[in-house]
Write an enzyme that holds these catalytic residues in place. Structure first.
Site, PDB file in Angstrom:
ATOM      1  N   SER A 210       0.840  -1.206   0.000  1.00 44.73           N
ATOM      2  CA  SER A 210       0.000   0.000   0.000  1.00 44.73           C
ATOM      3  C   SER A 210       0.868   1.247   0.000  1.00 44.73           C
ATOM      4  O   SER A 210       2.087   1.189   0.178  1.00 44.73           O
ATOM      5  CB  SER A 210      -0.886   0.008   1.255  1.00 44.73           C
ATOM      6  OG  SER A 210      -0.062   0.242   2.398  1.00 44.73           O
ATOM      7  N   LYS A 211       0.198   2.381  -0.166  1.00 49.59           N
ATOM      8  CA  LYS A 211       0.901   3.680  -0.142  1.00 49.59           C
ATOM      9  C   LYS A 211       1.595   3.862   1.209  1.00 49.59           C
ATOM     10  O   LYS A 211       2.688   4.397   1.299  1.00 49.59           O
ATOM     11  CB  LYS A 211      -0.104   4.806  -0.394  1.00 49.59           C
ATOM     12  CG  LYS A 211       0.534   6.184  -0.377  1.00 49.59           C
ATOM     13  CD  LYS A 211      -0.491   7.288  -0.607  1.00 49.59           C
ATOM     14  CE  LYS A 211       0.136   8.666  -0.551  1.00 49.59           C
ATOM     15  NZ  LYS A 211       0.740   8.996   0.746  1.00 49.59           N
TER      16      LYS A 211
END
Length: 502
Positions: free
Chosen positions: A262-263
């Protein structure tokens, strides 16, 4: 494959394109090119509430930067447009109506409040509420109401959705090019909404209709769509269409191996997860990566060529790629390995090409002396330092002393190498350098080594302080190469300054 291969990448414009999405696009591109087919971009923007301004342009720019442009899509009509679902909304209703007419879908009038009540009621009893065969006749829909009542409600303009009528007690047999044969019991499936009360189709219906009308032969997408496969296959069957072949790609996992990348992992680990910068988030482009390095490492996340080869050009990837060699298991993302790929790509670039990329950094860092930004000088600098660089920006730090004389000297190096007799030795070195006629690395080396041998000095006693005087530290390539590139006058001036300062 007799029919022309057509694949599609169908992102939603709800934000920047994550590298997981880029990999999906890449695998579609490689498969299409390998089979002489078309790579189509379709923008799935049926969910207008989540639409983000600029996201579509970002997706297109990212694909272009990676060197995997689409053949057909917004602005590139191949006869199957429009390529934005919001511009196709008049198309879908007739297929929803066709399913209702065939008895394979039905109108449902349940309010959001009523469904929420059922959900909470089931939760309280430790059950899960699923709208399907076991309770649909107790709910508010055209299966439980009489045809007259259904018609009255529709004529009155009451809100409704159209749901797929999932059959009871059947097995759906699915074939996936990555995962093999999968069997699903229809009793566990819910009656998914196909058409919403706002006149827009849901993803499931729009996706099937578009893939059919755009003559898509292979749907290559992330494994998060695997749970939808049974519904999609049933929709193809219900509409009497031949389904495309499906391939569900493994997830890209966090560097620690558990969970989807994920970011937040990028923020925490200090690496990009987007191809290009988006708002405050850095992209691979801005971090100094070459697009071919990004494409290379993404290709090997979840696919293996069956050989030891790790470095590929795009052409080589097209040639080697096959869905049979895509793994089922998730692929762990390794930030160190991505940097290794960039370093390898940098080494593969020609010296003139690197020198050209290096020039803006030289100018930006104010390392500019006119005679030192000529292509010839830059190429000579790059050839000496490139093997230590991972990014083009590294060349600045690695080669700063080729542009600016040192004004400070590394303290630790001075303590260790600068002795009482060093100034005297270096003053003699100046004399040796001034006597070299042809100031080339080879000639300087011969004369200086001869002088050191004649004086019976330890090699390090001369060379370490000499490097320190020229560079300001004990780093850099071969000292004699540095001397040649700096030239006689500059080299002598630097040694004199170090003697005076230290």
């Amino acid at each position: 494959m007799s029919q022309k291969v057509r694949v599609r990448f169908a992102p939603s414009p709800t934000g920047p394109l994550h590298i997981g999405g880029v990999r999906t696009a890449l695998f579609n591109y490689l498969f299409a090119k390998k089979h002489g087919g078309d790579f189509v971009l379709r923008i799935e923007d049926t969910d207008q509430n989540r639409y983000v301004e600029g996201a579509e342009d970002y997706i297109i720019a990212a694909l272009n930067w990676c060197g995997i442009p689409f053949d057909e899509g917004p602005g590139k009509d191949g006869g199957f447009g429009p390529y934005r679902q919001s511009e196709r909304k008049t198309i879908y209703k007739k297929y929803a109506d066709e399913l209702v007419a065939k008895g394979m879908a039905y109108y449902a009038f349940d309010s959001a409040e009523k469904l929420d009540f059922h959900r909470k009621d089931h939760e309280a009893k430790g059950k899960t509420f699923i709208y399907n065969w076991h309770n649909r006749l107790k709910l508010m829909n055209s299966l439980s109401l009489s045809p007259e009542e259904t018609r009255t409600r529709l004529d009155a303009g009451e809100d409704y959705v159209i749901r797929f009528k999932t059959p009871q007690d059947e097995k759906v047999v699915l074939h996936d090019l990555v995962r093999g044969t999968i069997e699903i019991d229809t009793n566990i499936l819910d009656d998914k909404v196909l058409f919403k009360s706002d006149g827009m189709p849901t993803y499931h219906l729009a996706n099937i209709v578009d893939d059919h009308l755009m003559e898509i032969t292979h749907v290559i997408r992330g494994e998060e769509w695997l749970p939808s496969l049974a519904l999609h296959q049933q929709l193809y069957d219900a509409l009497g269409w031949t389904a495309p072949q499906f391939a569900h790609l493994p997830l890209i996992m966090k560097p620690v191996g558990k969970g989807k990348l994920s970011k937040r992992d990028g923020d925490k680990g200090g690496f990009p997860v987007f191809p290009l910068a988006w708002k405050e988030a850095q992209g691979y482009r801005e971090a100094g990566y070459f697009p071919e390095a990004v494409v290379n490492f993404l290709a090997l996340l979840g696919w293996n060529p069956g050989t030891e080869q790790e470095l590929f050009t795009l052409e080589e990837l097209v040639h080697a790629f096959s869905l049979e060699r895509v793994n089922k298991a998730g692929a762990r993302f390794d930030p160190e390995k991505t940097m290794w790929y960039n370093q390898q790509m940098l080494q593969r670039k020609s010296t003139p090409a690197l020198a050209q990329l290096f020039l803006p950094f030289v100018e930006k860092h104010g390392l500019v002396a006119k005679e030192k930004t000529t292509p010839d000088y830059l190429e000579r600098v790059v050839s000496l330092i490139k093997e230590r660089a991972t990014f083009v920006s590294d060349l600045c730090e690695l080669g700063q002393y080729f542009f600016l004389a040192p004004t400070t000297y590394a303290e630790k190096a001075v303590r260790k190498q600068w002795k009482e007799d060093t100034p005297g030795i270096l003053n003699e070195v100046i004399g040796v350098l001034e006597s070299v006629d042809e100031f080339s690395s080879q000639q300087i080396e011969i004369q200086l080594k001869t002088w050191i041998a004649d004086r019976e000095l330890p090699f390090g006693k001369v060379m370490a302080p000499l490097r320190l005087a020229l560079v300001g530290d004990l780093k850099g390539p071969h000292v004699f190469d540095i001397l040649e590139l700096l030239g006689q006058t500059e080299s002598v001036a630097r040694i004199k300054r170090a003697v005076a300062q230290l």
